[in-house]
Every structure is written in structure tokens, then in C-alpha cells.
Design a protein around this motif. Structure first.
Motif, short mmCIF file in Angstrom:
data_model
loop_
_atom_site.label_atom_id
_atom_site.label_comp_id
_atom_site.label_asym_id
_atom_site.label_seq_id
_atom_site.Cartn_x
_atom_site.Cartn_y
_atom_site.Cartn_z
N ASP A 131 -5.10 -23.38 9.60
CA ASP A 131 -4.04 -22.70 8.85
C ASP A 131 -4.20 -21.19 8.98
OD1 ASP A 131 -3.27 -25.20 8.06
OD2 ASP A 131 -4.18 -25.08 6.07
N ASP A 140 -4.01 -19.05 6.78
CA ASP A 140 -4.72 -18.44 5.65
C ASP A 140 -6.09 -19.09 5.41
OD1 ASP A 140 -3.81 -20.85 4.82
OD2 ASP A 140 -2.84 -20.15 2.99
N GLU A 193 -10.25 -20.51 1.70
CA GLU A 193 -8.81 -20.36 1.53
C GLU A 193 -8.52 -19.55 0.28
OE1 GLU A 193 -6.54 -24.28 2.75
OE2 GLU A 193 -7.95 -24.68 1.14
N LYS A 221 -3.84 -20.14 -4.49
CA LYS A 221 -2.39 -20.00 -4.41
C LYS A 221 -1.78 -19.92 -5.81
CE LYS A 221 -1.34 -19.79 -0.14
NZ LYS A 221 -1.20 -20.85 0.84
N ARG A 223 1.08 -27.45 -5.12
CA ARG A 223 0.51 -27.59 -3.79
C ARG A 223 -0.36 -28.86 -3.76
NH1 ARG A 223 -4.62 -25.09 -1.54
NH2 ARG A 223 -4.39 -25.33 0.71
MN MN Z 1 -2.49 -22.55 3.24
#
Ligand code: MN
Ligand code: GDD
Length: 371
Positions: free
Chosen positions: A139, A141, A252, A255, A261
Motif C-alpha cells: 500500500d 501508506d 501504517e 486512519k 475501515r
Molecule cells: Mn492504507
């Protein structure tokens, strides 16, 4: 004690008992064992790293720097970025970065419309060169350690290994908390399952595949939105090892909409558990293997059935309380107090996310998700 209370108590015991017993069994029996895999730190095949992007302007340059800094022979690495009509200038940033770093092989593929991550990745797979042994999806991020690529690849020296994923932790974690994440419930479970044979749940932040096996399953299936657990489990059903390793960690950022998510991830996992075994049979690659079959069934149970037991128990306790049962009221109160304990709270939250996910799949499969 009323029948309702007894039934509720039995369901609660099963709901908590099965995962706790499974965890302790795996931790004791498998987690600390050495790998029964022929690892070779000098094994350095050609790899292609594929990064899907949709509106990743915030992270993409840092991500490319992160790949650039990998401790691995540069002539053996190619990066393919696949962007699906980002509206925040991501492709422009990629082109600028590429211009500044001509010594790294990098290609940018651009899709005219957004169809979702997996269709984009399948498109990128068509552009992977013939002589590539390992393909890694990561990914935009997700940030690797300097030696992550090296650590991941060394497991592929064993021809039995078909898929490798790493532990993950939040980016914001302080050094002293990292150890906790390495040792967290899920990482222990998955590494132990991997040592026993293979784990059916992988982390898309970084997932590496033996390219020829991805070809044999015809790329990433699109009945679920994940690019990790489903292909990796198909590879395990084929008779290869699909493992989570514990000597490197990928980080990561946290978020904003973390709850939803997780619901989306749970939706993908539920579709995965409902469909992947049949899909393996349909592809004619399914080889019965008692170890993976057992792990698969337990995880199937934990994702699809176990959360419902808690729901039913809760409903019974509420009903029984209304009917005047003091025991039920006591159990409900105990549950409420236990919510003050972080582990218990996290567990309950996960169960809620799984239940929402099961029903939300009826509305949308989240193959393309909001970012
Ligand atoms: Mn992500
Ligand atoms: N090309 C392309 N097209 N890339 C996309 C699209 C798309 O339509 N949608 C998302 N991506 C990219 C993102 O830019 C990011 O690099 C990666 O796919 C993961 O998407 P995120 O939006 O960051 O989601 P996440 O962090 O929750 O992703 C995790 O969940 C998936 C399953 O729900 C990842 O670990 C995935 O690999 C995992 O399979």
C-alpha cells in the motif's frame, strides 16, 4: 437458575473459550518454534514491487523514498505504480519523483477510470516481466524497515513457500511499544499458524507472492476486495506455504475512519471465508491438507459463527433480565464493567465490526471504497 440463563452462559463460555484456548495452544505449541523452512539470507532473486494508488498525494513521495532506501541490489528491483484516475495529482508527483531518481527502474501505469484496487493490480500484473520470481504488493501508506525486502525474500529460497506477509503496527508507535505489537494477539496467532503450516489471514500492507503461483490462480480474484488473504489462501490450498513472518514489521498511519475501515476489512474477510475454498476447488488447485484445513475451519468459525453466539447470549440475557432474573442482570453488569478493560473492549469492538460486516455485505461488497 433459569434455562435462558444457562443457555446464555454456555454461549458466552464457548464464545470466549474457543479463541482463548486456540491462542494458548498456538502460543505454547508453535509460536516459539524455529521455522521448518529452508531460509537463505543470500537468496536475492528479481522482484517487482507493485504499488496501487488512488489519491495518495500525501504519502506517495515518502513511500517511494522508503522503497528507494531498501537494502537490496537495485538492479534486481522494479517498481510498478498503478494509478486509477487520482484527482489529487498523485501521478504528477510520481513522475517528478521518477525524474529525480533515474537509477531506480520505475513504471507508472494509469487507468482512465477507477474500478478498485484489485482490478488495478491485475492490470499491473500483466506488465510484470517474464523472468520475475517474486511480486510484492504494498500500500502507498505502508512503510517498511530498511531490511524488510531482504527479510521477506529470504523465505522464498524454500520452493514450498508461496506467499509471505509481515507483522504490522501503527506508524505512531514508539520504539518501546513496538515489542507489544510484535507480541499482540493477532501477530502471535498468525505467526504460530504459519509455523504450523499457513495462515488464512494476511496483511495487504505488504504481501509477497511467488509470481508463477499468482499466474496459476489467474491473478487476484475479484469476488472480494482484498489482495492478501484470498490469493494467499488459494496458494495454501494449492499445497504451498502462505506465512506471516516475525522478523520485520511494516507500519501504517492511523486512519480517521478506523472503525469503518475495519468493517470493510471484515467484509472482505467474510467473503473470503465464505468463498475461497470453493473457488480453489473450482480452479482445480485444491489439495486436501489436514493442517491447513484445521486452521481454516477454526478461523472460519471465529469470523463467521463465533460473533453470533455473543449476540444471541446478549439477547437472551436482556430478555431474561426483563423476566426478572437477577443472574442475568448480574452478568450484564459484569460485562459492562469489563468494558473498562482495554483488551475486552477491543475484542467486543471487533465482534461488533464482524457482525456489521456480515450484514453490510448484503448491501455492498466494498470492492471500490471511499478514501
Ligand atoms: Mn492504507
Ligand atoms: N489503483 C488503485 N485503484 N489503487 C487503489 C484503489 C483503486 O481504486 N483503491 C485503493 N487503492 C490503493 C490505495 O491508494 C492504497 O495504496 C491501497 O490501495 C490500499 O488502500 P487504502 O484505501 O489505503 O485501504 P487500507 O489501508 O484499508 O487497505 C487495506 O485493506 C485492503 C482490504 O480491505 C490494504 O492492506 C489492502 O492491501 C487490503 O487488501
Amino acid at each position: 437458575m433459569a434455562v435462558l440463563d444457562i443457555v446464555a452462559l454456555a454461549l458466552i463460555t464457548i464464545h470466549f473459550g474457543v479463541p482463548i484456548a486456540y491462542y494458548h495452544y498456538l502460543k505454547k505449541k508453535w509460536f516459539s518454534r524455529p521455522w521448518n523452512i529452508k531460509i537463505d539470507p543470500n537468496y536475492k532473486p528479481k522482484v517487482t514491487i507493485i504499488i496501487p494508488t488512488y489519491n495518495e498525494a500525501e504519502f506517495i513521495e515518502k513511500k517511494l523514498d522508503n522503497i528507494y532506501e531498501q537494502d537490496y541490489p537495485r538492479d534486481k528491483v522494479e517498481v510498478i505504480l498503478v494509478d486509477s484516475a487520482s484527482t489529487d495529482g498523485t501521478p504528477q508527483l510520481i513522475n517528478r519523483w521518477k525524474h529525480r531518481h533515474p537509477e531506480l527502474k520505475l513504471r507508472l501505469l494509469e487507468e482512465p477510470v477507477r474500478r478498485g484496487m484489485n482490478p488495478a493490480l491485475n492490470y499491473a500484473l500483466k506488465h510484470v516481466l517474464q523472468d520475475i520470481e517474486i511480486v510484492i504488493f504494498t500500500d502507498a501508506d505502508a512503510f517498511w524497515e530498511k531490511d524488510t525486502l531482504k527479510q521477506v525474500v529470504k523465505y522464498f529460497a524454500d520452493p514450498e513457500v508461496g506467499a509471505v506477509t509481515t507483522c504490522i503496527a501503527p506508524l505512531e508507535t514508539k520504539k518501546n511499544h513496538l515489542e507489544e505489537y510484535y507480541r499482540s494477539y493477532y501477530n502471535i496467532l498468525r505467526v504460530a499458524e504459519s509455523k504450523a503450516y499457513s495462515t488464512p489471514v494476511h496483511n495487504g500492507a505488504l504481501i509477497a507472492y511467488r509470481k508463477k503461483l499468482l499466474d496459476r490462480i489467474g491473478g487476484i480474484p475479484t469476488y472480494t476486495g482484498n489482495n492478501d488473504s484470498t490469493p494467499a489462501s488459494l496458494i495454501a490450498f494449492m499445497g504451498y506455504r502462505a506465512i506471516q513472518i516475525d522478523d520485520t514489521i511494516v507500519k501504517e498511519p492511523a486512519k480517521r475512519k478506523e472503525f469503518w475501515r475495519k468493517v470493510r476489512r471484515a467484509q472482505h474477510l467474510i467473503l473470503h471465508f465464505l468463498k475461497t475454498k470453493d473457488y480453489a476447488k473450482k480452479l482445480n488447485i485444491y489439495k486436501p491438507n489436514i493442517k491447513f484445513e484445521t486452521i481454516w475451519r477454526i478461523q472460519f468459525y471465529l469470523h463467521i459463527i463465533n460473533p453470533h453466539l455473543l449476540c444471541i447470549a446478549l439477547a437472551l440475557l436482556l430478555y431474561s433480565t426483563i423476566l426478572g432474573s437477577g443472574i442475568s442482570l448480574g452478568l450484564l453488569a459484569l460485562g459492562a464493567i469489563l468494558l473498562l478493560v482495554p483488551v475486552f473492549r477491543t475484542w467486543i469492538l471487533t465482534q461488533i465490526q464482524l457482525i456489521i460486516a456480515i450484514f453490510r455485505n448484503i448491501l455492498t461488497r466494498e470492492i471500490v471504497w471511499s478514501k
